[in-house]
Design a protein around this motif. Structure first.
Motif, PDB file in Angstrom:
ATOM      1  N   UNK A 186       6.273  14.408 -19.457  1.00 18.61           N
ATOM      2  CA  UNK A 186       6.733  13.313 -18.594  1.00 18.61           C
ATOM      3  C   UNK A 186       5.672  12.230 -18.492  1.00 18.61           C
ATOM      4  N   UNK A 187       4.415  12.639 -18.377  1.00 14.45           N
ATOM      5  CA  UNK A 187       3.325  11.670 -18.268  1.00 14.45           C
ATOM      6  C   UNK A 187       3.236  10.815 -19.530  1.00 14.45           C
ATOM      7  N   UNK A 188       3.359  11.435 -20.689  1.00 17.22           N
ATOM      8  CA  UNK A 188       3.309  10.694 -21.940  1.00 17.22           C
ATOM      9  C   UNK A 188       4.504   9.752 -22.074  1.00 17.22           C
ATOM     10  N   UNK A 189       5.635  10.206 -21.553  1.00 15.91           N
ATOM     11  CA  UNK A 189       6.834   9.354 -21.565  1.00 15.91           C
ATOM     12  C   UNK A 189       6.578   8.076 -20.772  1.00 15.91           C
ATOM     13  N   UNK A 190       5.991   8.205 -19.584  1.00 11.17           N
ATOM     14  CA  UNK A 190       5.693   7.033 -18.762  1.00 11.17           C
ATOM     15  C   UNK A 190       4.665   6.142 -19.446  1.00 11.17           C
ATOM     16  N   UNK A 191       3.627   6.736 -20.038  1.00  4.81           N
ATOM     17  CA  UNK A 191       2.594   5.946 -20.699  1.00  4.81           C
ATOM     18  C   UNK A 191       3.169   5.124 -21.850  1.00  4.81           C
ATOM     19  N   UNK A 233       0.506  13.675  -3.687  1.00  6.42           N
ATOM     20  CA  UNK A 233      -0.007  14.482  -4.795  1.00  6.42           C
ATOM     21  C   UNK A 233       1.069  15.406  -5.312  1.00  6.42           C
ATOM     22  N   UNK A 234       1.430  15.234  -6.584  1.00  5.58           N
ATOM     23  CA  UNK A 234       2.454  16.064  -7.194  1.00  5.58           C
ATOM     24  C   UNK A 234       1.984  16.480  -8.587  1.00  5.58           C
ATOM     25  N   UNK A 235       2.633  17.481  -9.112  1.00  7.07           N
ATOM     26  CA  UNK A 235       2.325  17.940 -10.456  1.00  7.07           C
ATOM     27  C   UNK A 235       3.317  17.324 -11.423  1.00  7.07           C
ATOM     28  N   UNK A 236       2.807  16.677 -12.472  1.00  5.42           N
ATOM     29  CA  UNK A 236       3.664  16.039 -13.455  1.00  5.42           C
ATOM     30  C   UNK A 236       3.392  16.689 -14.806  1.00  5.42           C
ATOM     31  N   UNK A 237       4.432  16.976 -15.574  1.00  9.71           N
ATOM     32  CA  UNK A 237       4.255  17.618 -16.869  1.00  9.71           C
ATOM     33  C   UNK A 237       3.633  16.637 -17.859  1.00  9.71           C
ATOM     34  N   UNK A 271       0.841  -1.186   0.000  1.00 15.05           N
ATOM     35  CA  UNK A 271       0.000   0.000   0.000  1.00 15.05           C
ATOM     36  C   UNK A 271       0.878   1.238   0.000  1.00 15.05           C
ATOM     37  N   UNK A 272       1.575   1.532  -1.113  1.00 13.01           N
ATOM     38  CA  UNK A 272       2.474   2.678  -1.120  1.00 13.01           C
ATOM     39  C   UNK A 272       1.723   3.973  -0.908  1.00 13.01           C
ATOM     40  N   UNK A 298       3.877   2.402 -10.861  1.00 15.01           N
ATOM     41  CA  UNK A 298       4.038   2.876  -9.488  1.00 15.01           C
ATOM     42  C   UNK A 298       4.785   4.209  -9.452  1.00 15.01           C
ATOM     43  N   UNK A 299       5.865   4.317 -10.235  1.00 22.13           N
ATOM     44  CA  UNK A 299       6.655   5.538 -10.249  1.00 22.13           C
ATOM     45  C   UNK A 299       5.852   6.705 -10.843  1.00 22.13           C
ATOM     46  N   UNK A 300       5.102   6.421 -11.931  1.00 24.55           N
ATOM     47  CA  UNK A 300       4.305   7.475 -12.560  1.00 24.55           C
ATOM     48  C   UNK A 300       3.251   8.020 -11.595  1.00 24.55           C
ATOM     49  N   UNK A 301       2.578   7.129 -10.868  1.00 19.25           N
ATOM     50  CA  UNK A 301       1.551   7.589  -9.932  1.00 19.25           C
ATOM     51  C   UNK A 301       2.171   8.302  -8.739  1.00 19.25           C
ATOM     52  N   UNK A 302       3.371   7.878  -8.367  1.00 20.34           N
ATOM     53  CA  UNK A 302       4.058   8.570  -7.272  1.00 20.34           C
ATOM     54  C   UNK A 302       4.353  10.017  -7.657  1.00 20.34           C
ATOM     55  N   UNK A 303       4.616  10.232  -8.960  1.00 22.56           N
ATOM     56  CA  UNK A 303       4.913  11.578  -9.432  1.00 22.56           C
ATOM     57  C   UNK A 303       3.658  12.397  -9.736  1.00 22.56           C
ATOM     58  N   UNK A 304       2.497  11.733  -9.676  1.00 25.10           N
ATOM     59  CA  UNK A 304       1.250  12.461  -9.863  1.00 25.10           C
ATOM     60  C   UNK A 304       0.507  12.162 -11.136  1.00 25.10           C
ATOM     61  N   UNK A 305       0.867  11.110 -11.865  1.00 21.42           N
ATOM     62  CA  UNK A 305       0.191  10.781 -13.116  1.00 21.42           C
ATOM     63  C   UNK A 305      -1.245  10.348 -12.870  1.00 21.42           C
ATOM     64  N   UNK A 306      -2.156  10.830 -13.702  1.00 18.56           N
ATOM     65  CA  UNK A 306      -3.565  10.457 -13.597  1.00 18.56           C
ATOM     66  C   UNK A 306      -3.989   9.519 -14.724  1.00 18.56           C
ATOM     67  N   UNK A 307      -3.071   9.215 -15.643  1.00 14.69           N
ATOM     68  CA  UNK A 307      -3.436   8.398 -16.797  1.00 14.69           C
ATOM     69  C   UNK A 307      -2.653   7.090 -16.901  1.00 14.69           C
ATOM     70  N   UNK A 308      -1.639   6.928 -16.079  1.00 11.91           N
ATOM     71  CA  UNK A 308      -0.783   5.737 -16.186  1.00 11.91           C
ATOM     72  C   UNK A 308      -1.559   4.455 -15.906  1.00 11.91           C
TER      73      UNK A 308
END
Length: 294
Positions: free
Chosen positions: A245-250, A238-242, A233-234, A270-280
């Motif tokens: 960067x979000x597209x890079x993770x996707x 809440x962070x802002x991701x550009x 349960x990491x 996990x890393x994308x959501x930690x950075x604030x991604x809403x689409x990963x």
């Protein structure tokens, strides 16, 4: 269409994202209830005191999480109904009630079915949790299939040590644990009709891998680990991701799943959501569905 093994694999991954976490009841063994009929009838009373006294009782500091590998080189007890590899632990009893979660991992449809017997300093049984009280748990994102139980032991006044013996029995080795077929898990996760297909079973063995988590009422849930284990349960910050960067993770998640590297895809998610991604997560699920249908 005939469902392939590959499809079932990806459906099982998807079901891990869809199924809710299971809550476990905690049993409390009070001072008055420690010496009960269940303990009195337990086969462990047939173990000679000399056998218990010669065991090496590994000390545990609290809080802690230990991974215990039981194999042919592990300590063995073959007395009465007890058979095969065992683990023997010494826990401090001066820090209040002890809460424990013991998991036995299912691997290649095999599992070590544990019994837990607790002793005081004189090696008198004070609490017993039979193999029948451990239940099968479906896989989660960072936890595989396993049998598991959470329990609580309250030491008596003045008690300094609790000795924990974890073992399996000849009777346990004659039975098996019913698992859940991945296709059924997927159907449950997405709300579809559950297919009428047989479930696999895990054969009980006298070796295996255990994970024991112990905390006391005077410690926190932030346990010390003797192996690097991923928190199921990491904490999400809440962070802002550009957008870039979000597209890079996707895209990285898509590529990992295309190549069949689910572990990498999960790590990226996990890393994308930690950075604030809403689409990963949506990207991950769509790719799993797509991969599973091919």
């Amino acid at each position: 269409m005939k469902t392939t093994l590959t499809t079932l694999f990806y459906y099982s991954i998807l079901s891990c994202l869809s199924l809710p976490l299971v809550a476990y009841a905690t049993d409390t063994v009070s001072e008055k209830a420690m010496f009960n009929q269940e303990i009195s009838n337990n086969v462990a009373y047939s173990i000679p005191a000399s056998v218990l006294q010669k065991q090496v009782w590994k000390p545990m500091k609290l809080p802690a999480m230990h991974t215990i590998v039981l194999n042919r080189t592990s300590p063995q007890i073959n007395e009465g109904n007890i058979q095969g590899a065992v683990t023997t632990l010494a826990l401090p009893a001066s820090q209040g009630a002890l809460k424990m979660t013991l998991s036995s991992l299912i691997n290649d449809k095999q599992v070590y079915l544990p019994n837990v017997l607790a002793f005081d300093e004189k090696f008198q049984p004070v609490a017993f949790y039979s193999s029948h009280s451990f239940s099968y748990q479906q896989p989660e994102i960072f936890s595989g299939e396993r049998v598991e139980r959470t329990f609580k032991i309250t030491p008596t006044s003045g008690q300094k040590k609790i000795y924990l013996l974890i073992y399996t029995t000849h009777a346990d080795l004659q039975t098996s644990t019913k698992m859940v077929d991945p296709a059924k898990a997927y159907a449950q996760g997405v709300g579809n009709a559950v297919p009428n297909i047989p479930d696999p079973v895990a054969r009980h063995t006298d070796t295996g891998t255990l994970i024991l988590k112990v905390t006391s009422e005077r410690t926190t849930e932030n346990v010390l680990a003797d192996h690097s284990l991923i928190d199921p349960k990491p904490n999400r910050v809440t962070k802002s991701i550009s957008n870039e960067t979000e597209q890079h993770f996707n895209e990285a998640i898509r590529e990992a799943i295309k190549k069949g590297d689910i572990n990498k895809a999960l790590a990226l998610l996990d890393e994308a959501e930690r950075l604030g991604s809403s689409s990963a997560r949506e990207t991950f699920i769509k790719m799993i569905k797509s991969k599973g249908s091919t």
